[in-house]
Structures are given as structure tokens and as C-alpha cells.
Write an enzyme that holds these catalytic residues in place. Structure first.
Site, mmCIF file in Angstrom:
data_model
loop_
_atom_site.group_PDB
_atom_site.id
_atom_site.type_symbol
_atom_site.label_atom_id
_atom_site.label_comp_id
_atom_site.label_asym_id
_atom_site.label_seq_id
_atom_site.Cartn_x
_atom_site.Cartn_y
_atom_site.Cartn_z
ATOM 1 C CD GLU A 1 -2.740 1.391 2.463
ATOM 2 O OE1 GLU A 1 -3.521 2.494 2.598
ATOM 3 O OE2 GLU A 1 -2.481 0.215 3.107
ATOM 4 C CG ASP B 1 -0.207 15.714 -4.178
ATOM 5 O OD1 ASP B 1 -1.005 16.214 -4.733
ATOM 6 O OD2 ASP B 1 0.577 15.975 -2.922
ATOM 7 C CE LYS C 1 -0.831 26.225 -8.047
ATOM 8 N NZ LYS C 1 -0.383 27.124 -7.446
ATOM 9 C CG ASP D 1 -10.714 13.344 -3.875
ATOM 10 O OD1 ASP D 1 -9.766 12.987 -3.542
ATOM 11 O OD2 ASP D 1 -10.959 14.329 -2.486
ATOM 12 C CB THR E 1 -11.405 6.712 5.450
ATOM 13 O OG1 THR E 1 -11.387 8.194 4.022
ATOM 14 C CG2 THR E 1 -10.505 6.210 4.809
ATOM 15 N NE ARG E 2 -11.550 11.389 10.925
ATOM 16 C CZ ARG E 2 -10.773 11.587 12.546
ATOM 17 N NH1 ARG E 2 -11.546 11.473 13.054
ATOM 18 N NH2 ARG E 2 -9.349 11.846 12.419
#
Length: 284
Positions: free
Chosen positions: A99, A174, A178, A210, A247-248
Site C-alpha cells: 500500500e 496527491d 496544476k 476523489d 474513511t472519515r
């Protein structure tokens, strides 16, 4: 938030569990003498564009304690100086999933608890997250988690053997939104070239993001790579599988209207790749 912001206030009234470390660190000394190295690979390897940026934030006393006590046994500094034996590392011959990027480790711990027969080698450069995952593993008695510190590219290229991994998970990397930073994104053809040599045939690659433009790029790059095939019959995104916890952070994004896309591919067993372009149309 930068550690320098509101520093005077923090120094006046800092909760007991938010200290940088349980003991003062000598000037010039390592932050955690028995814990993860600040720069495990040092200057041994070429300078290149990296897909990650180390983040500095406060390490709680509990996280620091876990790093000090558990790192010698449960941690791996990715120095690129040796090949590692995964069976020896985990003490068994169970399948091993890599992971890359686990944040604070809550989802990793949940997956490890749900799959005790699967070993998880979780890699990140975020020290508080490393300490938090070690804490969770100890609290939940998870013997199937090991924590890697450093560059996953060096781990894959220099320290893992061919066909040694039973899966790869990359959740919410990440997105480097840009355009001039797109070259920093992890999921690129060159990265997949390397991953394909370390995964066993038919091993899954599971990504989630996301950031919709990044999801589209991931889908395009994975679909075009000859060593991977989409597990979805329509060649598109997958529904979030039950084994990936919500996840939160992800829940907060969904509440704000963010769209999360999962991608489920697998390494091709050479000679059995499905040529979807050659399939007859539905109903033919």
C-alpha cells in the site's frame, strides 16, 4: 497548517499528548533515535521528480512512543541498499500487498483486521501517520502490518524481488492538480512498467481518487499499458469494493459532493490478456 503558526500559544498550552516527542532531541541528533530515518536513501540514488512531498506536522507523545518502541521490529527504512525477504519480514508465507500512501493509517488497520491472512506493507513519508498506524496495529494486535518509510519507487526497484507482491493499493494519492505538476503524479507508464515486474501474474492493482481529472488519467494510463487489464467488463471505473473502508476524510468529501472513483485492474498473465476490441458486440 504550518507548525510555525501560533507557535507561542501552542507552547503555552499544549496538551500532554501533542508534544513533539517524550524527551528533548539533542541539536543535530536524529528526531527518533530508534525510529524512522529522516532520509533513509540519502544521496545514494539519482535526483528525480518525486510524486510525494514530505509533510511536517506534530507528532503526539503516543505516536512518538510507538515509533521509538516498535520501529526496530515493525518498521522498514527504505534505503535501497538490500533486497528484503518478505517472508522473513512478516514471519510467514502469506500473500503480501503493498500500500503506497496510507495517511493516518485508519483504513490500513481496518483492512489488516478484516484480512488476517494477508500481509500489508504500508509505505508513507508522513511521520505522524507512521506512528499512528503502529499504535493502531499494537492496540488491535495486528501482526500482519509493517510500515515502510521513504520512496516507494526505491522500494520497488531496489529492494523487492520480481513477482514478490500479491497486490498494490494506491488510495487518494496527491493529485498534483496544476498542469505543470502533472509529471509528479504517481500513476504514470514508467511506474507501471516497474510495478508489473514486482506483481505476481493476476495480482490486482486498486487505485482510488476523489480528483476526477486524475481518475480519468489513471484509467487512460492503466488501460493503455500492455501488462494490465481492467476487471470491469465495460472498461470503466469500479464501485468501491467492500474491503476498502470508507474513511472519515472520504466521507467528508462525499458530503461536499466530491466524486470518488475506484479503479480495479490486474497484472496480465502473459498469453491470456483479454482483447476487448476483438470481442463481438453484445447480443451478436
Amino acid at each position: 497548517m504550518s507548525d510555525s503558526l501560533n507557535a507561542p500559544e501552542a507552547s503555552r498550552s499544549r496538551p500532554a499528548d501533542s508534544a513533539e516527542a517524550p524527551h528533548p532531541v539533542p541539536k543535530g541528533g536524529p528526531r527518533f533515535p530508534d525510529g524512522p530515518s529522516a532520509d533513509p536513501a540519502g544521496s545514494h540514488f539519482e535526483r528525480r521528480i518525486r510524486s510525494f512531498q514530505p509533510r511536517r506536522s506534530r507528532v503526539t507523545a503516543g505516536q512518538a512512543d510507538a515509533l521509538q518502541r516498535m520501529w526496530p521490529t515493525w518498521g522498514l527504512d527504505i534505503d535501497g541498499q538490500r533486497r528484503i525477504d518478505l517472508g522473513e519480514m512478516f514471519g510467514n508465507d502469506h500473500p503480501v500487498v503493498l500500500e503506497i500512501g496510507f495517511g493516518m493509517g485508519e483504513a490500513t488497520a481496518q483492512m489488516a483486521a478484516a484480512e488476517p491472512g494477508t500481509n500489508i506493507l504500508a509505505v508513507d513519508v508522513h511521520t505522524p501517520g507512521q506512528g499512528n498506524l503502529l499504535n493502531l496495529a499494537e492496540q488491535q494486535k495486528l501482526s500482519n502490518v509493517r510500515v515502510g518509510n521513504g520512496d516507494a519507487i526505491i522500494l520497488l526497484r531496489e529492494m523487492l524481488s520480481e513477482d514478490s507482491l500479491d497486490g498494490l493499493r494506491v488510495y487518494f494519492p496527491d493529485p498534483w492538480p496544476k498542469k505543470r505538476h502533472h509529471k509528479r503524479r504517481l500513476i504514470q507508464p514508467e511506474f507501471l512498467d516497474l510495478v508489473a515486474t514486482r506483481l505476481k501474474p493476476r495480482a490486482p492493482v486498486h487505485c482510488a481518487t476523489d480528483w476526477e481529472p486524475y481518475a480519468e488519467q489513471m484509467l487512460e494510463v492503466l488501460t493503455a499499458h500492455p501488462d494490465f487489464e481492467n476487471t470491469q467488463a465495460d472498461g470503466g471505473f469500479a464501485s468501491r469494493p467492500d474491503f476498502r473502508p470508507l474513511t472519515r476524510f472520504e466521507g467528508q468529501g462525499l458530503d461536499k459532493g466530491h466524486v470518488v472513483n475506484d479503479l480495479l485492474f490486474r497484472r496480465v498473465q502473459h498469453g491470456d490478456r483479454t482483447d476487448r476490441s476483438a470481442q463481438p458486440p453484445a447480443g451478436a
